[in-house]
Design an enzyme around this catalytic site. Structure first.
Site, mmCIF file in Angstrom:
data_model
loop_
_atom_site.group_PDB
_atom_site.id
_atom_site.type_symbol
_atom_site.label_atom_id
_atom_site.label_comp_id
_atom_site.label_asym_id
_atom_site.label_seq_id
_atom_site.Cartn_x
_atom_site.Cartn_y
_atom_site.Cartn_z
ATOM 1 N N SER A 187 0.658 -1.119 -0.132
ATOM 2 C CA SER A 187 -0.050 0.068 -0.099
ATOM 3 C C SER A 187 0.804 1.429 0.023
ATOM 4 C CB SER A 187 -0.979 0.018 1.316
ATOM 5 O OG SER A 187 -1.482 -1.378 1.362
ATOM 6 N N HIS A 193 -1.862 -3.094 -6.801
ATOM 7 C CA HIS A 193 -2.282 -2.798 -5.482
ATOM 8 C C HIS A 193 -3.875 -2.869 -5.347
ATOM 9 C CE1 HIS A 193 -3.277 0.432 -2.246
ATOM 10 N NE2 HIS A 193 -3.279 -0.514 -1.595
ATOM 11 N N GLU A 245 -4.843 -0.426 -8.386
ATOM 12 C CA GLU A 245 -3.678 0.325 -8.907
ATOM 13 C C GLU A 245 -2.535 -0.289 -9.364
ATOM 14 O OE1 GLU A 245 -4.195 4.203 -6.187
ATOM 15 O OE2 GLU A 245 -3.318 2.659 -5.116
ATOM 16 N N ASN A 270 -4.717 6.737 -2.086
ATOM 17 C CA ASN A 270 -4.171 7.030 -0.743
ATOM 18 C C ASN A 270 -3.704 8.636 -0.917
ATOM 19 O OD1 ASN A 270 -5.150 4.865 0.389
ATOM 20 N ND2 ASN A 270 -3.360 3.805 0.159
HETATM 21 N N1 LIG Z 1 -5.586 -4.837 4.743
HETATM 22 C C1 LIG Z 1 -6.013 -3.908 3.927
HETATM 23 O O1 LIG Z 1 -6.810 -3.363 3.918
HETATM 24 C C2 LIG Z 1 -5.057 -3.629 2.783
HETATM 25 C C3 LIG Z 1 -5.405 -3.138 1.489
HETATM 26 C C4 LIG Z 1 -4.572 -3.013 0.606
HETATM 27 C C5 LIG Z 1 -3.426 -3.559 0.527
HETATM 28 N N2 LIG Z 1 -2.856 -4.088 1.698
HETATM 29 C C6 LIG Z 1 -1.348 -4.577 1.625
HETATM 30 O O2 LIG Z 1 -1.463 -6.012 1.332
HETATM 31 C C7 LIG Z 1 -0.398 -6.665 2.055
HETATM 32 C C8 LIG Z 1 -0.875 -7.711 3.286
HETATM 33 O O3 LIG Z 1 -1.962 -7.078 3.982
HETATM 34 P P1 LIG Z 1 -3.029 -7.945 4.931
HETATM 35 O O4 LIG Z 1 -3.913 -7.124 5.409
HETATM 36 O O5 LIG Z 1 -3.434 -9.022 3.908
HETATM 37 O O6 LIG Z 1 -1.821 -8.623 5.711
HETATM 38 P P2 LIG Z 1 -2.165 -9.991 6.810
HETATM 39 O O7 LIG Z 1 -1.372 -9.914 7.920
HETATM 40 O O8 LIG Z 1 -3.952 -10.341 6.704
HETATM 41 O O9 LIG Z 1 -1.599 -11.298 5.957
HETATM 42 C C9 LIG Z 1 -0.082 -10.971 5.659
HETATM 43 C C10 LIG Z 1 0.041 -12.791 5.588
HETATM 44 O O10 LIG Z 1 1.558 -12.839 4.994
HETATM 45 C C11 LIG Z 1 2.002 -13.983 5.530
HETATM 46 N N3 LIG Z 1 3.383 -14.178 5.371
HETATM 47 C C12 LIG Z 1 4.279 -13.351 6.000
HETATM 48 N N4 LIG Z 1 5.526 -13.826 5.779
HETATM 49 C C13 LIG Z 1 5.383 -14.808 4.889
HETATM 50 C C14 LIG Z 1 6.348 -15.572 3.870
HETATM 51 N N5 LIG Z 1 7.739 -15.417 4.098
HETATM 52 N N6 LIG Z 1 5.641 -16.624 3.068
HETATM 53 C C15 LIG Z 1 4.388 -16.648 3.053
HETATM 54 N N7 LIG Z 1 3.476 -15.941 3.727
HETATM 55 C C16 LIG Z 1 4.202 -14.906 4.605
HETATM 56 C C17 LIG Z 1 1.644 -13.948 7.109
HETATM 57 O O11 LIG Z 1 1.497 -15.320 7.927
HETATM 58 C C18 LIG Z 1 0.133 -13.303 6.869
HETATM 59 O O12 LIG Z 1 -1.095 -14.348 6.735
HETATM 60 C C19 LIG Z 1 0.544 -5.628 3.022
HETATM 61 O O13 LIG Z 1 1.496 -5.415 2.183
HETATM 62 C C20 LIG Z 1 -0.731 -4.430 3.049
HETATM 63 O O14 LIG Z 1 -0.106 -3.115 3.059
HETATM 64 C C21 LIG Z 1 -3.527 -4.303 2.515
#
Ligand SMILES: NC(=O)c1ccc[n+]([C@@H]2O[C@H](COP(=O)([O-])OP(=O)(O)OC[C@H]3O[C@@H](n4cnc5c(N)ncnc54)[C@H](O)[C@@H]3O)[C@@H](O)[C@H]2O)c1
Length: 301
Positions: A124, A145, A157, A195
């Site tokens: 993000s 994204h 995006e 954003n």
């Molecule tokens: N949550 C939101 O609203 C949102 C929106 C847009 C973008 N994002 C972006 O998406 C990404 C993920 O966010 P999220 O909310 O899904 O987080 P989350 O914590 O729900 O999921 C992340 C997952 O990655 C896994 N992980 C960590 N290390 C790993 C590895 N070495 N191999 C495989 N899996 C691994 C974790 O165990 C976890 O389950 C981030 O970069 C975040 O900024 C999030």
């Protein structure tokens, strides 16, 4: 980079949390064989359950058939290693928002994936070139994204770093259309498009509360009934989590020194107090254990 123009057949998703499971779901629903990796099997099972529940509701609402649901579930293949990405045409990284972790993942993908695979990050706020430079072929790395909840939000995006190949961007754009999304293209710049637009708006709403200009309800009402937004900026802030936004705007402010992104003191105090929004039951509003807003006393003075 000729191979990059070949069609995408197999998709990989690293990280099967909130975003990774949503991304895997829509890819599988669109007919792509989808390979996911997590740090442990338990998290694969949890992600699959999350998708199963979502698709079950879609069947109940008659949006999809039971056969569609089963076919989509059958296209998702989980593992606790990245080896099965070797044959993927596109791999989307969706691990936690941590630069060192993402760099480590991209170094691994660079070794495992075929040379013409596109490597994408769902970050993000982190710089795509900083992630891409960890790989031997940084011009095949882009940001893709998605927004939360992925199955419902139409926008994606596509982020072009200073070295991303134009063909890679075009393939990502075409891919997004095939999974039913509306892609827009941004430079690798803090906040990308959405954003960059919405954070100052949300921060201004908090400044208005801080300065006693209007009640939180009236600020939210202005956005809903005057601008046609589905939620007010303070309700939205509670849903996203004040800590998440604070960390993102702090990063953007540190990079740009643009005062529009300077977090209001009230926001820092609320985060320190643990008033993070819905997830802690208290933010600008209070919430019951089901996440339903409780109409109660003024929390903010
Ligand atoms: N949550 C939101 O609203 C949102 C929106 C847009 C973008 N994002 C972006 O998406 C990404 C993920 O966010 P999220 O909310 O899904 O987080 P989350 O914590 O729900 O999921 C992340 C997952 O990655 C896994 N992980 C960590 N290390 C790993 C590895 N070495 N191999 C495989 N899996 C691994 C974790 O165990 C976890 O389950 C981030 O970069 C975040 O900024 C999030």
């Amino acid at each position: 980079m000729d191979g990059i123009h070949k069609g995408i057949q197999k998709v990989g998703v690293v990280g099967f949390g909130i975003m990774g499971s949503g991304i895997a779901q829509i890819c599988a629903q669109a007919g792509y064989e989808t390979y996911v990796s997590e740090i442990e099997k338990k998290l694969i099972d949890q992600g699959l359950e999350r998708i199963e529940r979502f698709l079950e509701k879609s069947v109940e609402k008659k949006k999809i058939s039971l056969d569609d649901k089963q076919a989509a579930m059958g296209r998702i293949h989980g593992a606790s290693t990245m080896d099965h990405f070797n044959d993927c045409d596109l791999v989307i990284e969706a691990v936690n928002e941590n630069m060192e972790l993402k760099k480590k993942i991209f170094r691994a993908l660079d070794t495992v994936c075929k040379e013409d695979a596109i490597l994408a990050t769902n970050t993000s706020s982190l710089s795509v070139i900083d992630i891409a430079k960890e790989t031997k072929i940084p011009d095949r790395v882009a940001g893709v994204h998605f927004f939360n909840p992925v199955p419902l939000m139409k926008l994606v995006e596509i982020v072009k770093s200073i070295v991303t190949d134009d063909g890679v961007i075009e393939r990502c754009r075409e891919f997004c259309v095939t999974i039913g999304k509306t892609p827009i293209i941004a430079k690798d710049s803090p906040g990308f498009i959405l954003n960059y637009l919405q954070y100052p708006f949300r921060l201004n709403a908090i400044r208005m509360v801080e300065n006693g200009i209007a009640s939180k309800e009236d600020i939210d009402a202005a956005a809903k009934f005057g601008l046609g937004h589905p939620m007010g900026p303070l309700e939205l802030q509670d849903m996203v989590g004040l800590d998440t936004t604070l960390s993102a705007v702090d990063d953007i402010y540190n990079m740009t020194k643009d005062p529009n992104f300077a977090p209001p003191m009230l926001m820092r105090k609320m985060v320190s107090a643990g008033w993070l929004g819905k997830k802690t039951g208290k933010g600008f509003y209070e919430y019951d254990e089901n996440g339903k807003k409780i109409l109660t006393r003024e929390l903010i003075r």
